[in-house]
Scaffold this active site. Structure first.
Site, mmCIF file in Angstrom:
data_model
loop_
_atom_site.group_PDB
_atom_site.id
_atom_site.type_symbol
_atom_site.label_atom_id
_atom_site.label_comp_id
_atom_site.label_asym_id
_atom_site.label_seq_id
_atom_site.Cartn_x
_atom_site.Cartn_y
_atom_site.Cartn_z
ATOM 1 N N THR A 87 0.825 -1.209 0.000
ATOM 2 C CA THR A 87 0.000 0.000 0.000
ATOM 3 C C THR A 87 0.859 1.258 0.000
ATOM 4 O O THR A 87 0.441 2.307 0.476
ATOM 5 C CB THR A 87 -0.931 -0.007 1.215
ATOM 6 O OG1 THR A 87 -0.156 -0.206 2.408
ATOM 7 C CG2 THR A 87 -1.962 -1.115 1.118
ATOM 8 N N HIS A 88 2.051 1.146 -0.533
ATOM 9 C CA HIS A 88 2.971 2.279 -0.622
ATOM 10 C C HIS A 88 3.199 2.573 -2.108
ATOM 11 O O HIS A 88 4.099 2.019 -2.735
ATOM 12 C CB HIS A 88 4.292 1.965 0.087
ATOM 13 C CG HIS A 88 4.119 1.481 1.491
ATOM 14 N ND1 HIS A 88 3.894 2.329 2.548
ATOM 15 C CD2 HIS A 88 4.109 0.224 2.015
ATOM 16 C CE1 HIS A 88 3.773 1.633 3.660
ATOM 17 N NE2 HIS A 88 3.898 0.348 3.359
#
Length: 213
Positions: A87-88
């Site tokens: 999720t980066h």
């Protein structure tokens, strides 16, 4: 003595794995859990489907799967990184996984596959979405970021091919024979040829077995 960890003791994955997103083929693959926790809690990282994640939240995206073949040997303290923490977004200005956009922030890497008969060395790390071919060797401490060809040996950071275990003709023979798909009777009958290194003898023995059975 059953609870004592030791380098001569192993954890058979088909007996211990409970995460529905881990798929173990056959009954021979093992983890050498001599100095750390078990396979699911120590080796497999960031994979939805453990008891806590199942109870705490529902995944907002398709969960990347981990597929492990038969006769796979996984050394102590190896790490297999999976998709739960992707999720980066590197294409966004901020890498931070803000809760209100967490669904959009996730970028899947795809399933991870470890082929039949592979050997993952101690403290090696397998990055997400990688495929490790049949019979491949990942050296201790290697960090695998891309596909490993069948019967190759890779080492280093990032892991790079060192050499092939066999010449191209022998590798092609082994893949064509589909050894790890054999029924138990055939595998056991021909096992003495598998614990050797004579491709001609193996080819002839397979032909004889298939002819007589």
């Amino acid at each position: 003595m059953d609870d004592v960890k030791h380098w001569s003791k192993v954890e058979y994955l088909h007996q211990s794995v409970t995460n529905p997103n881990i798929h173990v083929r056959g009954e021979h693959s093992y983890y050498s859990d001599a100095w750390t926790g078990d396979f699911q809690s120590s080796v497999v990282r960031y994979l939805y489907g453990d008891a806590y994640s199942l109870a705490a939240w529902e995944s907002q995206w398709p969960v990347d799967q981990l597929h492990i073949g038969d006769y796979v040997c996984i050394g102590a303290e190896a790490v297999i990184l999976m998709g739960g923490n992707h999720t980066h977004r590197t294409d966004w200005f901020s890498l931070y996984p803000f809760p209100e956009v967490i669904g959009d922030a996730y970028v899947g890497k795809g399933d991870t596959r470890i082929g039949d008969g592979a050997w993952i060395g101690m403290r090696a790390m397998i990055m997400p979405g990688v495929t490790i071919g049949e019979g491949a060797v990942v050296a201790s401490g290697a960090i695998v970021t891309r596909e490993v060809e069948p019967y190759a040996i890779v080492a280093g950071n990032p892991a790079k091919p060192v050499r092939s275990r066999f010449d191209a003709e022998t590798t092609a023979l082994l893949l064509a024979l589909r050894i790890y798909d054999w029924p138990t009777a055939k595998f056991e009958a021909l096992r003495p040829l598998l614990t050797a290194s004579d491709p001609r003898a193996l080819r002839e023995a397979v032909a004889a077995f298939d002819r007589d059975n």
